[in-house]
Design a protein around this motif. Sequence first.
Motif, mmCIF file in Angstrom:
data_model
loop_
_atom_site.group_PDB
_atom_site.id
_atom_site.type_symbol
_atom_site.label_atom_id
_atom_site.label_comp_id
_atom_site.label_asym_id
_atom_site.label_seq_id
_atom_site.Cartn_x
_atom_site.Cartn_y
_atom_site.Cartn_z
ATOM 1 N N ALA A 270 -19.223 -27.118 -44.432
ATOM 2 C CA ALA A 270 -19.057 -27.869 -43.199
ATOM 3 C C ALA A 270 -20.342 -28.624 -42.890
ATOM 4 C CB ALA A 270 -18.709 -26.912 -42.062
ATOM 5 N N ALA A 271 -20.189 -29.795 -42.282
ATOM 6 C CA ALA A 271 -21.356 -30.584 -41.906
ATOM 7 C C ALA A 271 -21.001 -31.483 -40.732
ATOM 8 C CB ALA A 271 -21.836 -31.422 -43.090
ATOM 9 N N GLY A 272 -21.864 -31.504 -39.738
ATOM 10 C CA GLY A 272 -21.651 -32.378 -38.590
ATOM 11 C C GLY A 272 -20.362 -32.042 -37.864
ATOM 12 N N ASP A 273 -19.543 -33.061 -37.646
ATOM 13 C CA ASP A 273 -18.276 -32.888 -36.928
ATOM 14 C C ASP A 273 -17.168 -32.316 -37.801
ATOM 15 O OD1 ASP A 273 -19.400 -33.934 -34.606
ATOM 16 O OD2 ASP A 273 -18.768 -35.990 -35.068
ATOM 17 N N TYR A 274 -17.451 -32.163 -39.104
ATOM 18 C CA TYR A 274 -16.440 -31.686 -40.050
ATOM 19 C C TYR A 274 -16.643 -30.208 -40.332
ATOM 20 C CZ TYR A 274 -15.484 -36.584 -40.551
ATOM 21 O OH TYR A 274 -15.156 -37.881 -40.271
ATOM 22 N N GLY A 275 -15.571 -29.455 -40.149
ATOM 23 C CA GLY A 275 -15.621 -28.020 -40.378
ATOM 24 C C GLY A 275 -14.565 -27.605 -41.380
ATOM 25 N N ILE A 276 -14.579 -26.344 -41.727
ATOM 26 C CA ILE A 276 -13.596 -25.777 -42.636
ATOM 27 C C ILE A 276 -12.986 -24.565 -41.955
ATOM 28 C CG2 ILE A 276 -13.240 -24.685 -44.877
ATOM 29 C CD1 ILE A 276 -15.640 -26.337 -45.888
ATOM 30 N N TRP B 9 -9.927 -28.682 -44.155
ATOM 31 C CA TRP B 9 -10.929 -29.441 -43.406
ATOM 32 C C TRP B 9 -10.447 -29.674 -41.982
ATOM 33 C CZ3 TRP B 9 -15.764 -30.228 -44.695
ATOM 34 C CH2 TRP B 9 -16.124 -30.185 -46.038
ATOM 35 N N SER B 10 -11.402 -29.722 -41.067
ATOM 36 C CA SER B 10 -11.100 -30.053 -39.680
ATOM 37 C C SER B 10 -12.118 -31.077 -39.187
ATOM 38 C CB SER B 10 -11.151 -28.804 -38.795
ATOM 39 O OG SER B 10 -12.472 -28.288 -38.744
ATOM 40 N N TYR B 11 -11.756 -31.777 -38.135
ATOM 41 C CA TYR B 11 -12.646 -32.734 -37.479
ATOM 42 C C TYR B 11 -12.698 -32.338 -36.009
ATOM 43 C CZ TYR B 11 -14.492 -37.057 -35.555
ATOM 44 O OH TYR B 11 -15.261 -37.973 -34.884
ATOM 45 N N LEU B 12 -13.891 -32.036 -35.525
ATOM 46 C CA LEU B 12 -14.048 -31.560 -34.143
ATOM 47 C C LEU B 12 -13.084 -30.415 -33.854
ATOM 48 C CD1 LEU B 12 -14.500 -34.988 -32.307
ATOM 49 C CD2 LEU B 12 -16.290 -33.369 -32.978
ATOM 50 N N ASP B 13 -12.991 -29.484 -34.797
ATOM 51 C CA ASP B 13 -12.143 -28.287 -34.709
ATOM 52 C C ASP B 13 -10.648 -28.562 -34.775
ATOM 53 O OD1 ASP B 13 -14.128 -26.343 -34.727
ATOM 54 O OD2 ASP B 13 -14.388 -26.425 -32.551
ATOM 55 N N GLN B 14 -10.237 -29.809 -35.046
ATOM 56 C CA GLN B 14 -8.822 -30.125 -35.208
ATOM 57 C C GLN B 14 -8.506 -30.166 -36.705
ATOM 58 O OE1 GLN B 14 -8.846 -33.893 -32.902
ATOM 59 N NE2 GLN B 14 -7.171 -32.927 -31.771
ATOM 60 N N PRO B 15 -7.623 -29.295 -37.187
ATOM 61 C CA PRO B 15 -7.245 -29.333 -38.597
ATOM 62 C C PRO B 15 -6.693 -30.713 -38.977
ATOM 63 C CG PRO B 15 -6.472 -27.315 -37.577
ATOM 64 C CD PRO B 15 -6.959 -28.200 -36.470
ATOM 65 N N LEU B 16 -6.996 -31.153 -40.203
ATOM 66 C CA LEU B 16 -6.584 -32.469 -40.685
ATOM 67 C C LEU B 16 -5.474 -32.345 -41.729
ATOM 68 C CD1 LEU B 16 -10.117 -34.070 -41.094
ATOM 69 C CD2 LEU B 16 -8.432 -34.554 -39.293
ATOM 70 N N TYR B 17 -4.510 -33.267 -41.661
ATOM 71 C CA TYR B 17 -3.336 -33.253 -42.528
ATOM 72 C C TYR B 17 -3.044 -34.650 -43.072
ATOM 73 C CZ TYR B 17 -2.418 -29.056 -39.740
ATOM 74 O OH TYR B 17 -2.525 -27.853 -39.090
ATOM 75 N N LEU B 18 -2.323 -34.660 -44.177
ATOM 76 C CA LEU B 18 -1.697 -35.868 -44.705
ATOM 77 C C LEU B 18 -0.219 -35.816 -44.319
ATOM 78 C CD1 LEU B 18 -3.422 -35.431 -48.125
ATOM 79 C CD2 LEU B 18 -3.823 -37.374 -46.604
ATOM 80 N N TRP B 19 0.518 -36.919 -44.533
ATOM 81 C CA TRP B 19 1.958 -36.939 -44.270
ATOM 82 C C TRP B 19 2.649 -37.348 -45.552
ATOM 83 C CZ3 TRP B 19 6.299 -35.629 -42.412
ATOM 84 C CH2 TRP B 19 7.372 -36.480 -42.162
#
Length: 122
Positions: A73-79, A89-99
């Motif tokens: 994790a680094a900066g605004d990106y977390g795991i 991966w997450s951004y500002l604690d929001q999990p990220l997805y594809l569609w």
Amino acid sequence: MYPKVLLGLAMAFSVQVWAAPVQTADSSEGEILTNEAGMSLYVFDKDEAGVSNCNDTCADNWPPLAASKEDQAAGDYGIITRSDGSLQWSYLDQPLYLWKQDKAPGDMTGDGKFDVWHLAKP
């Protein structure tokens, strides 16, 4: 002289930096987050901070942006750790997805889907 150069090269190649596989892109909806291939990333209203609530069939349709054990994790990106033990991966604690319906870079067909899926924006 050569031993110092070799030592310096060995040190340079032994350090690896793992960054989130996310970039920003301009779109008709403004600036959005995409994966390295330029595919749009999404967030899910039913997730909680640092917790994915999209599992099973949901995750088949909305594939999580996978992270590996080596990623950091680094900066605004977390795991985050998903309920099945996989990493995402997450951004500002929001999990990220594809569609899964997005077929090419720039597609944004998941935005607003079921009123709970939205483009991830920086």
